[in-house]
Motif scaffolding. Structure first.
Motif, short mmCIF file in Angstrom:
data_model
loop_
_atom_site.label_atom_id
_atom_site.label_comp_id
_atom_site.label_asym_id
_atom_site.label_seq_id
_atom_site.Cartn_x
_atom_site.Cartn_y
_atom_site.Cartn_z
N ARG A 106 43.83 -20.40 80.06
CA ARG A 106 45.14 -19.83 79.76
C ARG A 106 45.76 -19.30 81.05
N VAL A 107 47.06 -19.27 81.07
CA VAL A 107 47.80 -18.80 82.23
C VAL A 107 48.36 -17.42 81.89
N ARG A 108 48.34 -16.50 82.86
CA ARG A 108 48.81 -15.15 82.56
C ARG A 108 49.56 -14.58 83.75
N SER A 109 50.60 -13.84 83.45
CA SER A 109 51.31 -13.13 84.52
C SER A 109 51.42 -11.66 84.14
N GLY A 110 52.44 -11.31 83.33
CA GLY A 110 52.67 -9.89 83.00
C GLY A 110 51.93 -9.39 81.77
N ARG A 111 51.16 -10.27 81.08
CA ARG A 111 50.29 -9.89 79.93
C ARG A 111 51.05 -9.47 78.69
N HIS A 112 52.33 -9.82 78.56
CA HIS A 112 53.09 -9.36 77.39
C HIS A 112 53.19 -10.41 76.29
N SER A 113 52.41 -11.47 76.36
CA SER A 113 52.46 -12.47 75.29
C SER A 113 52.30 -11.76 73.95
N LEU A 114 53.24 -12.03 73.04
CA LEU A 114 53.27 -11.25 71.79
C LEU A 114 52.36 -11.81 70.71
N TRP A 117 48.50 -15.03 73.55
CA TRP A 117 48.18 -16.41 73.93
C TRP A 117 47.97 -16.61 75.44
N SER A 118 48.07 -15.57 76.21
CA SER A 118 47.78 -15.73 77.63
C SER A 118 46.33 -15.31 77.92
N ASN A 119 45.53 -15.24 76.89
CA ASN A 119 44.12 -14.91 77.05
C ASN A 119 43.35 -15.76 76.03
N VAL A 173 57.29 -6.34 81.74
CA VAL A 173 57.16 -7.75 81.37
C VAL A 173 57.14 -8.59 82.65
N GLY A 174 56.34 -9.66 82.66
CA GLY A 174 56.28 -10.55 83.81
C GLY A 174 57.57 -11.34 83.95
N LEU A 175 58.05 -11.43 85.18
CA LEU A 175 59.25 -12.22 85.44
C LEU A 175 59.00 -13.69 85.08
N GLY A 183 64.59 -15.85 78.82
CA GLY A 183 64.87 -14.61 79.54
C GLY A 183 66.29 -14.12 79.35
N PHE A 184 66.47 -13.16 78.44
CA PHE A 184 67.80 -12.57 78.28
C PHE A 184 67.73 -11.06 78.39
N GLY A 185 68.86 -10.46 78.68
CA GLY A 185 68.93 -9.00 78.81
C GLY A 185 70.38 -8.60 79.01
N GLY A 233 58.57 -23.51 79.69
CA GLY A 233 57.54 -23.61 80.72
C GLY A 233 56.32 -22.74 80.50
N ASN A 234 56.32 -21.91 79.47
CA ASN A 234 55.21 -20.97 79.27
C ASN A 234 53.92 -21.68 78.90
N GLY A 235 53.03 -21.83 79.90
CA GLY A 235 51.70 -22.37 79.63
C GLY A 235 51.69 -23.79 79.11
N ILE A 239 50.77 -24.24 86.03
CA ILE A 239 50.78 -22.81 86.37
C ILE A 239 51.82 -22.60 87.47
N VAL A 240 52.88 -21.91 87.14
CA VAL A 240 53.93 -21.65 88.12
C VAL A 240 53.43 -20.57 89.08
N THR A 241 53.51 -20.85 90.37
CA THR A 241 53.02 -19.87 91.35
C THR A 241 54.16 -19.19 92.10
N ALA A 451 64.62 -19.73 66.56
CA ALA A 451 63.72 -18.65 66.99
C ALA A 451 63.55 -18.73 68.50
N TYR A 452 62.93 -17.68 69.06
CA TYR A 452 62.82 -17.54 70.51
C TYR A 452 61.37 -17.69 70.92
N VAL A 453 61.08 -18.70 71.73
CA VAL A 453 59.68 -19.00 72.07
C VAL A 453 58.99 -17.82 72.76
C1 LIG Z 1 58.16 -4.84 75.04
C2 LIG Z 1 58.74 -6.19 75.20
C3 LIG Z 1 60.09 -6.33 75.43
C4 LIG Z 1 60.64 -7.60 75.60
N1 LIG Z 1 61.98 -7.71 75.83
C5 LIG Z 1 62.50 -8.92 76.10
C6 LIG Z 1 63.87 -9.06 76.46
O1 LIG Z 1 64.62 -8.10 76.52
N2 LIG Z 1 64.32 -10.29 76.75
C7 LIG Z 1 63.51 -11.39 76.73
O2 LIG Z 1 63.99 -12.48 77.03
N3 LIG Z 1 62.21 -11.30 76.36
C8 LIG Z 1 61.70 -10.10 76.06
N4 LIG Z 1 60.38 -9.99 75.72
C9 LIG Z 1 59.57 -11.19 75.58
C10 LIG Z 1 58.98 -11.61 76.92
O3 LIG Z 1 59.94 -12.35 77.62
C11 LIG Z 1 57.72 -12.47 76.68
O4 LIG Z 1 56.77 -11.68 76.03
C12 LIG Z 1 57.18 -13.07 77.98
O5 LIG Z 1 56.67 -14.35 77.73
C13 LIG Z 1 56.11 -12.20 78.59
O6 LIG Z 1 55.75 -12.70 79.85
P1 LIG Z 1 54.52 -12.07 80.63
O7 LIG Z 1 54.41 -12.80 81.91
O8 LIG Z 1 54.63 -10.61 80.67
O9 LIG Z 1 53.33 -12.38 79.63
P2 LIG Z 1 52.02 -13.25 79.71
O10 LIG Z 1 51.24 -12.82 78.53
O11 LIG Z 1 51.36 -13.15 81.02
O12 LIG Z 1 52.56 -14.72 79.52
C14 LIG Z 1 53.39 -15.08 78.43
C15 LIG Z 1 53.39 -16.60 78.29
O13 LIG Z 1 53.87 -17.20 79.48
C16 LIG Z 1 52.86 -18.02 80.08
N5 LIG Z 1 52.93 -17.79 81.52
C17 LIG Z 1 52.94 -16.60 82.15
N6 LIG Z 1 53.02 -16.78 83.47
C18 LIG Z 1 53.06 -18.11 83.68
C19 LIG Z 1 53.13 -18.91 84.84
N7 LIG Z 1 53.19 -18.35 86.05
N8 LIG Z 1 53.15 -20.25 84.71
C20 LIG Z 1 53.11 -20.83 83.48
N9 LIG Z 1 53.04 -20.11 82.35
C21 LIG Z 1 53.01 -18.77 82.43
C22 LIG Z 1 51.57 -17.57 79.45
O14 LIG Z 1 50.59 -18.60 79.45
C23 LIG Z 1 52.01 -17.18 78.06
O15 LIG Z 1 52.12 -18.34 77.25
C24 LIG Z 1 59.81 -8.74 75.53
C25 LIG Z 1 58.45 -8.59 75.30
C26 LIG Z 1 57.91 -7.34 75.14
C27 LIG Z 1 56.45 -7.20 74.90
#
Ligand SMILES: Cc1cc2nc3c(=O)[nH]c(=O)nc-3n(C[C@H](O)[C@H](O)[C@H](O)COP(=O)(O)OP(=O)(O)OC[C@H]3O[C@@H](n4cnc5c(N)ncnc54)[C@H](O)[C@@H]3O)c2cc1C
Length: 499
Positions: A106-114, A117-119, A173-175, A183-185, A233-235, A239-241, A451-453
């Motif tokens: 699995r690929v992980r960046s900011g660990r916020h997968s809801l 699925w990044s683990n 949250v990971g960029l 990615g919206f805000g 592109g999520n996973g 792996i985006v570096t 829905a929003y992936v």
């Molecule tokens: C509290 C909270 C608030 C949020 N608010 C918003 C919001 O305002 N707007 C919005 O658009 N979204 C929002 N989100 C959703 C957020 O965009 C997703 O949860 C996002 O995918 C988290 O990315 P991460 O890198 O932190 O998580 P991770 O768990 O690290 O990764 C999430 C997914 O992306 C994949 N991934 C991560 N890094 C890479 C990489 N470098 N290359 C390939 N795949 C990768 C992982 O495999 C996994 O499938 C929110 C989420 C939370 C928990």
């Protein structure tokens, strides 16, 4: 598939010391050249055996639990090994190692997968969160950043140059994860989706029978993959570096918050907001957050004054007697100012994502009120983000896999419960919270469309089209080209098209 027992595997990972850099021949330049087109774009010759490099954490390391835990503590996984990449080559090695040893990854960046699925249990987590480089050019209005930046770090780094790109509102949250799924805000109506501003990336893809290599992706090189990374592109593909963005000047913002106590004004506030905010001046980004006994309105006006913020939101602010505050300042400091420390958040979360193209009728708003009054915890909320005629309605040059261009607004019921650092503290509420979110989202189904992936809906029947509409077929073809062996797979990953 290789014949490798679990014991061999444990021995293999144990042999790799933290920080060891061993690279027997698996370097990008050594792997066969990629054909631009079609599956089988590299030879099927096996790569030399790879070893893990970077900062490596295994189950017997004292920091393992911390290294493994994601933001949403509802999901606890036990990976075999976590590789914190220090450079792209560590990612190449890790992907090659996983393929050669037939280990799930699995690929992980900011660990916020809801959905966690990044683990993965028993597998390899390739974590890019320590790739923190930033290269910002005010002259060309571009920024190339390591895939490990959080949204807060990206906003702050750009803010120091009076520049900005769209991010979500939660700084931790990971960029990468946010951008690759859309990615919206607050800046979405002004600058488009985060993914619309992605103009290039370095990505490590599977290559040949069991190897990996890094490729550069932009509008001229692998443009189909850039299109796919813009929202899918999520996973899924590699792996985006690093990520390269087109960034915009932004010197200051006005940030408005309004609070209505009780839900008495909900119908009027919601209805006015949904008919007005999606069509307002594009400088306005607006969100509603409805709690059990409070309505919150947040607005950001790019390059706006306090007067502009009050004027742009006046149709909503004139309802009832909200308490209103407005601050003006740089985007970096404003963004930092509205962050809630992670420690103050509940441990467990469950959301359900949905886009809406037609205004909610009275019945739907009434449902929101009924469910919110009955919410299982004080931290539950119904969140909305205005889209409408903002910049996100237009696709960027080169297009994007993110499809929801005609959305009026995005919304999600969310429920948070349990205490961080106290495992099991929310267990009694878990079934209640899960049932509430399931019933709430089911009740709203007639009024939503898509829905929003990035906020995945587990168990949704047609998630493929809900996330990507008619783009799904093209995504499967691109998957077949870049990951024909389906190395990158998880519960709702894109399967390769069968040739
Ligand atoms: C509290 C909270 C608030 C949020 N608010 C918003 C919001 O305002 N707007 C919005 O658009 N979204 C929002 N989100 C959703 C957020 O965009 C997703 O949860 C996002 O995918 C988290 O990315 P991460 O890198 O932190 O998580 P991770 O768990 O690290 O990764 C999430 C997914 O992306 C994949 N991934 C991560 N890094 C890479 C990489 N470098 N290359 C390939 N795949 C990768 C992982 O495999 C996994 O499938 C929110 C989420 C939370 C928990």
């Amino acid at each position: 598939m290789r014949d490798l027992s679990r014991r061999d595997l444990l021995r293999a990972t144990a042999a790799v010391g933290a920080g060891a850099v061993v690279l027997p021949g698996v370097v990008a330049g050594d792997t066969p050249a990629l054909a631009e087109d079609g599956p089988g774009w590299a030879t099927d010759a096996p790569s030399p055996p790879a070893e893990l490099t970077g900062r490596i954490v295994r189950p017997d390391d004292p920091g393992y639990a911390r290294a493994s835990l994601g933001w949403d503590e509802l999901f606890v996984r036990y990976p075999l090994v976590i590789v914190f990449a220090q450079e792209t080559q560590d990612v190449v090695n890790a992907l090659t190692w996983a393929r050669q040893n037939d280990v799930a990854l699995r690929v992980r960046s900011g660990r916020h997968s809801l959905e966690g699925w990044s683990n993965v249990d028993n597998g390899l987590v390739i974590d890019v969160s320590e790739l923190k480089s930033t290269r910002i050019s005010a002259a060309t209005r571009t920024a190339t950043v390591g895939a490990g930046l959080t949204q807060s770090e990206a906003v702050a780094a750009l803010g120091r140059h009076d520049l900005a790109v769209t991010t979500g509102g939660e700084g931790t949250v990971g960029l990468s994860g946010a951008t690759l799924g859309g990615g919206f805000g607050f800046l979405t109506r002004y600058l488009g989706m985060a993914c619309d501003n992605l103009i290039g990336a370095e990505i490590v893809v599977a290559s040949g029978a069991d190897g990996a290599r890094a490729i550069e992706v932009d509008l001229d090189n692998h443009p189909d993959l850039l299109w796919a990374l813009r929202g899918a592109g999520n996973g899924n593909f590699g792996i985006v570096t690093s990520l390269t963005y087109r960034v915009a000047p932004l010197t200051s913002v006005a940030y408005l918050q309004a609070t209505w106590e009780g839900l008495e004004n909900l119908h009027e506030v919601f209805d006015t907001w949904q008919r007005y905010a999606p069509f307002a001046d594009n400088r306005l980004g607006a969100q509603l957050e409805i709690h059990k006994s409070q309505i919150l309105l947040f607005g950001v006006v790019a390059e706006g004054s306090e007067a502009a913020a009050r004027e742009l939101l006046e149709p909503v602010l004139s309802i009832g007697s909200p308490e209103v505050t407005v601050q003006t300042g740089g985007w970096g400091e404003t963004y930092a100012g509205f962050q809630i420390p992670n420690e103050d958040e509940p441990a467990n979360w469950k959301f359900f994502s949905q886009f809406t193209t037609d205004p909610f009728p009275k019945r739907a708003i009434e449902l929101v009120r009924t469910f919110m009054e009955d919410a299982p915890s004080e931290d539950s909320n119904f969140f909305t983000q205005a889209f409408g005629t903002g910049a996100q309605a237009r696709e960027p040059r080169g297009g994007a896999a993110f499809p929801h261009r005609n959305a009026l607004f995005y919304s999600e019921p969310g429920v948070g419960w349990g205490t961080r650092g106290e495992p099991g503290s929310g267990d009694a509420l878990t079934p209640v919270a899960q049932a509430w979110i399931a019933e709430f989202s089911q009740a709203l189904r007639p009024y939503v469309d898509g829905a929003y992936v990035n906020v995945p809906n587990i168990g949704m029947a047609e998630w493929e089209t809900a996330y990507w509409g008619s783009n799904f077929a093209r995504l499967r073809r691109i998957k077949a080209r870049y990951d024909p062996h389906n190395v990158f797979q998880y519960e709702q990953s894109i399967p390769p098209a069968s040739c």
